[in-house]
Write a protein that holds these residues in place. Structure first.
Motif, PDB file in Angstrom:
ATOM      1  N   LEU A   1       0.831  -1.196   0.000  1.00 26.17           N
ATOM      2  CA  LEU A   1       0.000   0.000   0.000  1.00 26.17           C
ATOM      3  C   LEU A   1       0.870   1.253   0.000  1.00 26.17           C
ATOM      4  N   LYS A   2       0.400   2.246  -0.698  1.00 24.03           N
ATOM      5  CA  LYS A   2       1.157   3.493  -0.831  1.00 24.03           C
ATOM      6  C   LYS A   2       0.739   4.492   0.252  1.00 24.03           C
ATOM      7  N   THR A   3       1.575   5.486   0.463  1.00 20.02           N
ATOM      8  CA  THR A   3       1.183   6.573   1.356  1.00 20.02           C
ATOM      9  C   THR A   3       0.158   7.459   0.645  1.00 20.02           C
ATOM     10  N   THR A   4      -0.694   8.087   1.447  1.00 19.16           N
ATOM     11  CA  THR A   4      -1.804   8.854   0.881  1.00 19.16           C
ATOM     12  C   THR A   4      -1.734  10.334   1.257  1.00 19.16           C
ATOM     13  N   ASP A   5      -0.585  10.798   1.709  1.00 16.22           N
ATOM     14  CA  ASP A   5      -0.466  12.181   2.172  1.00 16.22           C
ATOM     15  C   ASP A   5      -0.814  13.190   1.090  1.00 16.22           C
ATOM     16  N   ASN A   6      -0.506  12.867  -0.144  1.00 11.80           N
ATOM     17  CA  ASN A   6      -0.685  13.844  -1.224  1.00 11.80           C
ATOM     18  C   ASN A   6      -1.860  13.512  -2.135  1.00 11.80           C
ATOM     19  N   GLY A   7      -2.761  12.674  -1.654  1.00 12.76           N
ATOM     20  CA  GLY A   7      -3.922  12.329  -2.465  1.00 12.76           C
ATOM     21  C   GLY A   7      -5.040  11.821  -1.584  1.00 12.76           C
ATOM     22  N   ASP A   8      -5.990  11.167  -2.201  1.00 13.63           N
ATOM     23  CA  ASP A   8      -7.102  10.623  -1.441  1.00 13.63           C
ATOM     24  C   ASP A   8      -6.662   9.414  -0.622  1.00 13.63           C
ATOM     25  N   PRO A   9      -7.324   9.176   0.512  1.00 15.36           N
ATOM     26  CA  PRO A   9      -7.104   7.921   1.227  1.00 15.36           C
ATOM     27  C   PRO A   9      -7.628   6.747   0.403  1.00 15.36           C
ATOM     28  N   TYR A  10      -7.242   5.537   0.805  1.00 17.77           N
ATOM     29  CA  TYR A  10      -7.862   4.346   0.244  1.00 17.77           C
ATOM     30  C   TYR A  10      -9.310   4.303   0.719  1.00 17.77           C
ATOM     31  N   ARG A  11     -10.199   3.991  -0.202  1.00 13.69           N
ATOM     32  CA  ARG A  11     -11.624   3.977   0.137  1.00 13.69           C
ATOM     33  C   ARG A  11     -12.164   2.551   0.148  1.00 13.69           C
ATOM     34  N   LEU A  12     -12.922   2.216   1.175  1.00 15.06           N
ATOM     35  CA  LEU A  12     -13.595   0.931   1.290  1.00 15.06           C
ATOM     36  C   LEU A  12     -15.097   1.190   1.249  1.00 15.06           C
ATOM     37  N   TYR A  13     -15.686   0.996   0.079  1.00 19.01           N
ATOM     38  CA  TYR A  13     -17.114   1.235  -0.108  1.00 19.01           C
ATOM     39  C   TYR A  13     -17.518   0.470  -1.364  1.00 19.01           C
TER      40      TYR A  13
ATOM     41  N   ASN B   1     -16.104  -2.566  10.814  1.00 15.95           N
ATOM     42  CA  ASN B   1     -17.083  -1.510  10.567  1.00 15.95           C
ATOM     43  C   ASN B   1     -17.542  -1.657   9.121  1.00 15.95           C
ATOM     44  N   ALA B   2     -18.867  -1.676   8.900  1.00 23.30           N
ATOM     45  CA  ALA B   2     -19.417  -1.948   7.572  1.00 23.30           C
ATOM     46  C   ALA B   2     -19.850  -0.688   6.829  1.00 23.30           C
ATOM     47  N   ALA B   3     -19.621   0.478   7.412  1.00 28.18           N
ATOM     48  CA  ALA B   3     -19.979   1.729   6.754  1.00 28.18           C
ATOM     49  C   ALA B   3     -18.862   2.157   5.795  1.00 28.18           C
ATOM     50  N   GLU B   4     -19.163   3.174   4.998  1.00 32.19           N
ATOM     51  CA  GLU B   4     -18.128   3.744   4.138  1.00 32.19           C
ATOM     52  C   GLU B   4     -16.916   4.111   4.980  1.00 32.19           C
ATOM     53  N   THR B   5     -15.747   3.686   4.530  1.00 35.91           N
ATOM     54  CA  THR B   5     -14.528   3.847   5.320  1.00 35.91           C
ATOM     55  C   THR B   5     -13.396   4.334   4.425  1.00 35.91           C
ATOM     56  N   TRP B   6     -12.609   5.237   4.962  1.00 39.34           N
ATOM     57  CA  TRP B   6     -11.406   5.735   4.276  1.00 39.34           C
ATOM     58  C   TRP B   6     -10.197   5.429   5.151  1.00 39.34           C
ATOM     59  N   VAL B   7      -9.079   5.093   4.512  1.00 35.34           N
ATOM     60  CA  VAL B   7      -7.876   4.721   5.250  1.00 35.34           C
ATOM     61  C   VAL B   7      -6.706   5.559   4.747  1.00 35.34           C
ATOM     62  N   ASP B   8      -6.167   6.366   5.656  1.00 34.41           N
ATOM     63  CA  ASP B   8      -5.005   7.197   5.344  1.00 34.41           C
ATOM     64  C   ASP B   8      -3.738   6.495   5.808  1.00 34.41           C
ATOM     65  N   ILE B   9      -2.696   6.591   5.009  1.00 35.52           N
ATOM     66  CA  ILE B   9      -1.410   5.965   5.323  1.00 35.52           C
ATOM     67  C   ILE B   9      -0.308   6.999   5.137  1.00 35.52           C
TER      68      ILE B   9
ATOM     69  N   ARG C   1      -4.624   5.762   9.614  1.00 33.88           N
ATOM     70  CA  ARG C   1      -5.831   6.297  10.229  1.00 33.88           C
ATOM     71  C   ARG C   1      -7.051   5.741   9.513  1.00 33.88           C
ATOM     72  N   TRP C   2      -7.981   5.180  10.291  1.00 33.50           N
ATOM     73  CA  TRP C   2      -9.240   4.648   9.774  1.00 33.50           C
ATOM     74  C   TRP C   2     -10.351   5.645  10.082  1.00 33.50           C
ATOM     75  N   ILE C   3     -11.188   5.924   9.079  1.00 31.94           N
ATOM     76  CA  ILE C   3     -12.301   6.862   9.228  1.00 31.94           C
ATOM     77  C   ILE C   3     -13.554   6.199   8.665  1.00 31.94           C
ATOM     78  N   SER C   4     -14.580   6.003   9.488  1.00 33.82           N
ATOM     79  CA  SER C   4     -15.832   5.392   9.040  1.00 33.82           C
ATOM     80  C   SER C   4     -16.995   6.335   9.291  1.00 33.82           C
ATOM     81  N   GLU C   5     -18.005   6.244   8.433  1.00 33.93           N
ATOM     82  CA  GLU C   5     -19.104   7.208   8.503  1.00 33.93           C
ATOM     83  C   GLU C   5     -20.006   6.987   9.704  1.00 33.93           C
ATOM     84  N   SER C   6     -20.162   5.755  10.164  1.00 35.98           N
ATOM     85  CA  SER C   6     -21.081   5.492  11.267  1.00 35.98           C
ATOM     86  C   SER C   6     -20.607   4.256  12.007  1.00 35.98           C
TER      87      SER C   6
END
Length: 950
Positions: A276-288, A325-333, A362-367
């Motif tokens: 997996l690549k770092t996401t500092d300069n773009g979008d996080p990886y999205r799980l949806y 977590n089963a909601a929309e999730t973004w993962v920053d690396i 960092r994991w970010i989920s909507e709900s």
């Protein structure tokens, strides 16, 4: 007029979907970026190091198996409840929820195979700054710091992982909207109470401040929240679609720091590199889970499935994070070594840089809630076992399912199916399954047959059965709204459709036109769906008809991001809470239906496009609608490797590419690659020219036939690897670092892979290639080319000249692999055929392997009806020993040949079997290649025997 416009728009959309163009590419405007996803944008705007959360140590409660304490957000006084568990198998579980939410928050069901068993926690020390707990294993402990809240998991003096070390924990508490009546009443009462307190302030309790702090904050939107309200918190627009967000902002987020780690893997599905690549300069990886038309490569956009599991690997240790977590999730690396060149890293070394490599995630989920399982390894195989203990192992497929599948959208009619089937026989190419896409149905009504083109489906299926072949037919989860359609009528009468926000049945557009979507989150709905696969319900079906679930993200052509509105309703929950689970539930119900129709006897085979953690328990996945391009061939390798390391071993890509038309060279190379991937299926779009293997000239057909036959000769080894995946959770197709975890050269490789431990494959994936360079690992190991038997030393980059017939494959020295060299029209026809054992000797002149045999299609292996034998070679003796003496099974197969690589010429070879006289075996010895071939030893594959070289 509005209805007419909508229909015209749908027709245009469908035309686009079923048309082909050489300039096709994903329409990015159909899919959100992080900035367009309000919760992701809000959370990502947080600055590290400013955590408002602290632990209230006075609320701590510690039992033998659980620690609980409250966290407080000092900005808004909202309290959270932290739970920490030590689980069996070196796993730590951390849950964070609101202490007193306005309503329950969603906690993901049905993914864990059981409530995980716990192990004792014990308190080592405590002071005003924090708590230290023993995790009981190898001096492992958790340090809980109070202000700001932070968790560090230690082993000895080493930090294995830190939680909230960057202060990015966020928990958007449920609240009432400030412009509602309830909020106004609550605010008025709060204001009156504030005035009363101010009147009596002179008589206030000296502990008042502490008491106020100890009471949970009012769950209406606080003044601070109101001041920070942003667009998208209570309603969000994307293009023309509105998301009403009746529960307001509800996102959760947590950061993890991984000292000493530069390589992380997993979180499929993305068309990207294995590492997996770092996401500092773009979008996080999205799980949806999304139906992404003509997906792009090498970016973090979401695709059809999602598994929120990440593995972190270094030469010292492997760990894993499972974010349930089963909601929309973004993962920053991010990484402190990202962007450094090799020279820069060498300069750090020469200059004595003390900076320890570190990756932050960092994991970010909507709900939902924070529910995370920290798998502490320490080896890759330990992490696989730990994850399998939580979500289960790969379903053990029938052996036919790991053979070759022939598919396109669509075979036209029964005569077409018969002609294709005959073509494989005419050209001596084996296959096991032929597939039918959506056109086989009566007007896209699933569980039906087109009455003119497939008028007698049982006759068609019986013709295949007579040849010991099978069929797969598609059954999608969108149901045509038609009062003359039995499936629709029953779902509607039972109230099983998903509801829209206003309480009516949710309707969207998909292949049938207007469609309803069954609520697969309901157990009673799944039970009903499973019952529809019974032979008396699914008319025209037979025991050799299996199932393909497509479009189950769910795909909604006229929905936001081509999927369902998030404010659709599943009982007590919004679709936003359960979205990534939908495909798993469809897969689950379908697999259960195939099991039930046989009375629980036969193993199912179900392919799914959408998936989640735990989907491995129900069958196979594929990488979706790829393209006939060289880069799509290359990306199939890291995509399947990424799935394998998070439990889903049964993975493949559409051979030849779904869209567009492959050149003959690309098609041949794709067959050669696909023949060495777990799920091996050719598939093509409706509008592509036909691509049955014999349509590309005799030379290319011969190359394709050879690749397919290589797959069939190796079926015993493939089957054995799937049995191990089912028993242990170890991936079938695996990255080299799994077996060579201390070799940094392997950490970034994703153009070659291992099947099990013993076969290394480096497919040719470059157009016009004249050679490839394969890395052969293992400093003290040797590898044998399986085609030429040439021996090569490990720990080297080996240049391999290639022609169009080349598939570079190597067998590890020290291994024994069984094959069946008599290739027939299908795997079932080969059931009783003999085995050839390939014994590749290590530098120490030893080798080990296994042989696993059962009936290939029932669950009787669960009743110990199988043969499992250990094959070993040492001191010039090759032996077969029973690994499961309590098992009862017999086979008609025998050992017809033994090939020993790296051998010396013996004076004689003696076979010993119980109850029989010793037999002298004939042999040939190739001195130039050091290959000894023992001809016709003839012993049954299920008995004890020894072969002695003298």
């Amino acid at each position: 007029m509005a209805a007419f416009t909508e229909r015209m728009a749908l027709l245009l959309m469908l035309w686009l979907v079923v048309s082909l163009s050489g300039t096709w590419a994903v329409d990015r405007a159909n899919f959100k970026t992080c900035d367009q996803s309000s919760f992701c944008k809000r959370q990502r705007a947080m600055k590290p190091g400013e955590s408002p959360y602290r632990a209230l140590l006075e609320t701590m409660e510690l039992t033998n198996t659980r620690l609980t304490l409250q966290l407080i957000n000092d900005n808004n006084k909202v309290r959270l409840l932290l739970e920490l568990y030590r689980l069996q198998g070196n796993i730590t579980r951390v849950k964070i929820n609101e202490l007193k939410p306005l309503k329950p928050r969603y906690e993901v069901p049905d993914v864990l195979i059981r409530e995980p068993p716990t192990e004792p926690l014990s308190l080592l020390s405590q002071d005003e700054n924090g708590v230290v707990l023993s995790l009981g294993a190898e001096s492992q402990r958790v340090i809980l710091s109070a202000r700001p809240f932070r968790l560090d998991i230690m082993e000895g003096r080493n930090v294995l992982m830190s939680l909230n070390s960057r202060g990015l924990l966020a928990f958007e508490h449920l609240r009432m909207r400030k412009d509602t009546f309830s909020y106004k009443v609550t605010s008025t009462v709060a204001s009156v109470w504030d005035n009363i307190k101010s009147v009596f302030s002179s008589q206030a309790d000296p502990e008042a401040e502490k008491k106020e702090e100890a009471e949970p904050a009012n769950q209406a939107e606080t003044a601070e929240d109101a001041g920070k309200e942003e667009d998208g918190m209570w309603e969000e627009m994307f293009k023309s679609h509105s998301d009403s967000k009746p529960n307001g902002p509800s996102a959760v987020s947590l950061d993890f720091s991984l000292p000493g780690v530069e390589h992380v893997y997993g979180i499929p599905e993305h068309a990207d590199s294995l590492r997996l690549k770092t996401t500092d300069n773009g979008d996080p990886y999205r799980l949806y889970n999304l139906d992404v038309f003509q997906y792009e490569l090498y970016n973090p956009m979401a695709l059809y499935g999602s598994v929120p599991v990440m593995l972190a690997h270094s030469a010292q240790r492997t760990t894993g994070i499972f974010w349930l977590n089963a909601a929309e999730t973004w993962v920053d690396i991010s990484s402190n070594t990202a962007g450094k060149t090799v020279f820069g890293k060498m300069l750090d070394y020469v200059q004595g840089s003390s900076e320890t490599p570190q990756t932050d995630v960092r994991w970010i989920s909507e709900s939902g809630i924070v529910d995370v399982f920290i798998m502490l390894g320490p080896t890759p195989k330990d992490v696989f076992s730990q994850y399998a203990s939580l979500t289960g192992t790969q379903a053990f497929p029938p052996i036919a399912a790991i053979a070759y599948h022939q598919c396109r959208w669509n075979y036209n009619d029964q005569e077409d199916v018969q002609a294709v089937d005959a073509g494989f026989d005419e050209h001596d190419i084996p296959y096991d399954f032929i597939w039918l896409d959506i056109e086989h149905t009566d007007g896209k009504r699933y569980f039906t047959w087109e009455p003119h083109k497939f008028a007698t489906p049982k006759e068609m299926l019986q013709n295949l059965l007579d040849k010991k072949r099978k069929m797969v037919a598609i059954v999608d989860p969108h149901i045509k709204i038609d009062s003359n359609y039995k499936i629709h009528n029953e779902i509607r009468s039972l109230g099983f459709y998903i509801k829209n926000k206003d309480g009516g049945d949710y309707e969207g557009w998909c292949w049938p036109g207007s469609a309803g979507y069954p609520d697969f989150t309901r157990a009673d709905m799944r039970a009903w769906w499973a019952s529809m696969f019974a032979y008396d319900q699914y008319e025209g079906s037979m025991e050799n008809l299996y199932t393909w679930n497509d479009m189950n993200e769910p795909s909604v052509f006229n929905g936001p991001e081509v999927t369902m509105h998030k404010d659709a309703v599943h009982g007590a929950w919004e679709h936003r809470d359960v979205h990534n689970l939908y495909g798993l539930y469809v897969h689950m119900a379908t697999a259960e239906g195939l099991i039930q129709r046989s009375g629980g006897v036969e193993r199912p085979f179900v392919l799914t496009r959408a998936f989640f953690a735990g989907s491995q328990r129900y069958g196979a996945v594929w990488t979706g609608d790829n393209s006939a391009e060289w880069d799509h061939l290359k990306i199939s390798i890291p995509m399947c490797l990424s799935l394998g390391v998070v439990g889903i071993s049964f993975c493949g890509a559409d051979v030849g590419g779904f869209f567009k038309s492959p050149s003959p060279e690309l098609l041949v190379r794709w067959y050669q690659t696909g023949a060495y991937q777990p799920f091996f299926r050719a598939h093509a779009h409706l509008d592509t020219p036909r691509r049955e293997p014999w349509l590309f000239g005799p030379e290319n057909m011969a190359l394709i036939r050879d690749a397919v036959r290589q797959r069939y000769t190796l079926l015993p080894y493939w089957y054995q690897q799937f049995y191990h995946a089912y028993k242990t959770g170890q991936p079938v197709m695996r990255p080299l670092w799994v077996e060579y975890p201390q070799d940094p050269v392997t950490f970034g490789l994703d153009d070659e892979f291992l099947i099990g431990r013993d076969l290394l494959v480096h497919p040719v994936t470059e157009e016009g290639s004249r050679g490839v360079t394969a890395y052969l690992p293992g400093k003290d190991e040797v590898w044998f080319d399986v085609h030429t038997f040439q021996k090569h030393n490990g720990a080297q980059n080996l240049y391999i000249p290639v022609t169009m017939s080349s598939i570079p494959v190597f067998q590890r020295g020290g291994s024994i692999i069984s094959r069946k060299l008599r290739v027939r029209r299908s795997s079932t026809c080969m059931e009783h055929d003999p085995y050839t054992l390939y014994v590749a000797l290590s530098p120490q002149r030893t080798a080990e392997g296994e042989l696993y045999i059962d009936d290939g299609h029932t669950f009787n292996y669960e009743k110990k009806e199988f043969i499992h034998r250990r094959l070993s070679f040492s001191n010039n003796i090759l032996s077969s020993i029973n690994l499961s003496p309590e098992s009862q099974f017999s086979t008609l197969s025998w050992i017809e040949r033994i090939v020993i690589l790296g051998a010396s010429k013996p004076k004689q070879v003696t076979l010993k079997t119980a109850g029989a006289e010793d037999t002298q075996l004939e042999y040939d010895f190739d001195a130039s290649m050091s290959v000894l071939t023992l001809r016709k030893p003839g012993m049954n594959a299920g008995i004890d025997w020894t072969v002695t070289l003298e």
